[in-house]
Design an enzyme around this catalytic site. Structure first.
Site, mmCIF file in Angstrom:
data_model
loop_
_atom_site.group_PDB
_atom_site.id
_atom_site.type_symbol
_atom_site.label_atom_id
_atom_site.label_comp_id
_atom_site.label_asym_id
_atom_site.label_seq_id
_atom_site.Cartn_x
_atom_site.Cartn_y
_atom_site.Cartn_z
ATOM 1 N N SER A 81 0.836 -1.202 0.000
ATOM 2 C CA SER A 81 0.000 0.000 0.000
ATOM 3 C C SER A 81 0.872 1.253 0.000
ATOM 4 C CB SER A 81 -0.848 -0.028 1.265
ATOM 5 O OG SER A 81 -1.436 1.223 1.491
ATOM 6 N N LYS A 114 2.382 -3.981 6.364
ATOM 7 C CA LYS A 114 2.731 -4.035 4.933
ATOM 8 C C LYS A 114 4.241 -3.864 4.758
ATOM 9 C CE LYS A 114 -1.318 -4.717 3.308
ATOM 10 N NZ LYS A 114 -1.612 -6.033 2.737
ATOM 11 N N TYR A 133 -1.377 -0.901 10.509
ATOM 12 C CA TYR A 133 -1.678 -1.552 9.227
ATOM 13 C C TYR A 133 -0.511 -1.342 8.245
ATOM 14 C CZ TYR A 133 -3.550 -1.799 4.484
ATOM 15 O OH TYR A 133 -3.721 -2.050 3.147
#
Ligand code: NAD
Ligand code: UD1
Length: 335
Positions: free
Chosen positions: A124, A152, A148
């Protein structure tokens, strides 16, 4: 020889399955349906007229992953399975590290055991944190500001290290900007449970009268109209990038990293206006304070993806708005 698509029933995974099947690839899906519904699978089959194997299983359960590999000749993986709610990741970090990082580790361990050494990973733009300037290109420093994003970042490094140690491994890390839109059939799309965190699903929620009013999180940013600026790309264009990334890693080992966006910047107010115009619906909104953790501007330099993958996201913002609404309307009609 088949491609394993983890999280293939999800928003981006389902659109990618459609593109893969339409190209004649053999697909096997592994999904625990924690954030998707089995009817998505039926709809992928309806769109493509093709059947494929689906395993209701968890990447955190090694037995589930082993079963898929022992029953199929998997030689490539596209790894979408993961949790993605930024707010939840801050409240429950271990759940995110467990699912996204440990789950990915289990998956690549099983891949290695079975001699499968090609993986495309859903990363992302959030790994960049607040970029110093725009457009954002792949060599920018990485500084994820939420849990989050850190999951990643970690999985990216794990895969990169693996490809460094094992010269037969090939990895594509795809850093998505803001995927929106839906398949033109209206059969698959984004269908978040409860209150959406992201802008387009919220606009759609207002259009369908599920919510009365959109809150625009701040109009005092240093941007052309004061609202946040992002790079929205159509999910079908994004799905297509996965096929191009697969082609790339079929031919070359090591790690390849690509930003996936249009390279065009769109503000919150511009997206609202585009939605209103393309669907002829009024979107009520009110400007509120900034959302904590938000950044003013983030949009991609898609140059590397264009040069090395021959990919560009060409669908317009109007198509994104039309297709998002087309999918939502069908869902409303179903209820
Ligand atoms: P999604 O939630 O719609 O799809 C993820 C799928 O993975 C779901 O079907 C879910 O049931 C499944 N899943 C989750 N944990 C699993 C597990 N442990 N085992 C098996 N299946 C599991 O999300 P999406 O929008 O399609 O995103 C796909 C990937 O792309 C995710 O990894 C996400 O973090 C990443 N990503 C998404 C966006 C976005 O804006 N949608 C942006 C950047 C990156
Ligand atoms: C968010 C996540 C990011 C994730 C991305 C895609 C945060 C802080 N960041 O990014 O980690 O990778 O989604 O899933 O959550 N907006 C409103 N009203 C709303 C919703 C959003 O005004 O109800 C604005 C935001 O302030 C922003 C823009 O719309 O300016 C886009 O927001 P969103 O769709 O949540 O995406 P990102 O902020 O890029």
């Amino acid at each position: 020889m088949a491609i394993l698509v983890t999280g293939g029933a999800g928003y981006i995974g389902s659109h990618t399955c459609v593109e893969l099947l339409e190209r004649g690839e053999e697909v096997v899906v592994l999904d625990n349906f924690s954030n998707s519904k089995p009817e998505v699978i039926e709809n992928i089959m309806k769109i493509t007229g093709k059947q494929f194997k689906v395993y209701n299983g968890d990447i955190l359960n090694k037995e589930d992953v082993l079963k898929v590999f022992s029953e199929n000749d998997i030689n490539e993986v596209i790894h979408f399975a993961g949790l993605k709610a930024v707010g939840e990741s801050m409240e429950n970090p271990l759940k995110y590290y467990q699912n996204n990082v440990v789950g990915s580790l289990i998956l690549v361990e099983v891949m290695q055991q079975h001699g499968c050494n090609k993986i495309v990973f859903s990363s992302s733009a959030t790994v960049y944190g607040a970029p110093e300037k725009v457009p954002v290109s792949e060599e920018f420093p990485l500084d994820p500001e939420n849990v989050y994003g850190r999951t990643k970042y970690m999985v990216e490094r794990i895969l990169e290290d693996l490809a460094m140690a094992d010269k037969n491994f090939s990895v594509a890390l795809l850093r998505y900007f803001n995927p929106v839109g839906a398949h033109k059939s209206g059969l698959i799309g984004e269908d978040p449970e409860g209150t959406p965190n992201n802008l387009m699903p919220y606009i759609v929620g207002v259009a369908s009268e599920k919510f009365e009013c959109l809150r625009v999180f701040g109009d005092d940013y240093e941007t052309r109209d004061g609202t946040g600026v992002r790079d929205y790309l159509h999910v079908v264009d994004l799905a297509d990038a996965h096929l191009k990334a697969l082609d790339k890693i079929r031919g070359e080992n090591g790690t390849k990293i690509y930003n996936l966006g249009t390279g065009k910047s769109v503000s919150v107010l511009e997206l609202i206006k585009a939605f209103e115009k393309s669907n002829n619906i009024k979107i009520n909104y009110v400007v509120t304070s900034r959302r904590p953790g938000d950044i003013a501007e983030c949009w991609a330099s898609p140059k590397k993806a264009k040069e090395e993958l021959g990919w560009s996201a060409d669908k317009t913002v109007d198509e994104m708005c039309r297709d998002s609404w087309n999918y939502a309307k069908r869902k409303i009609g179903d209820k």
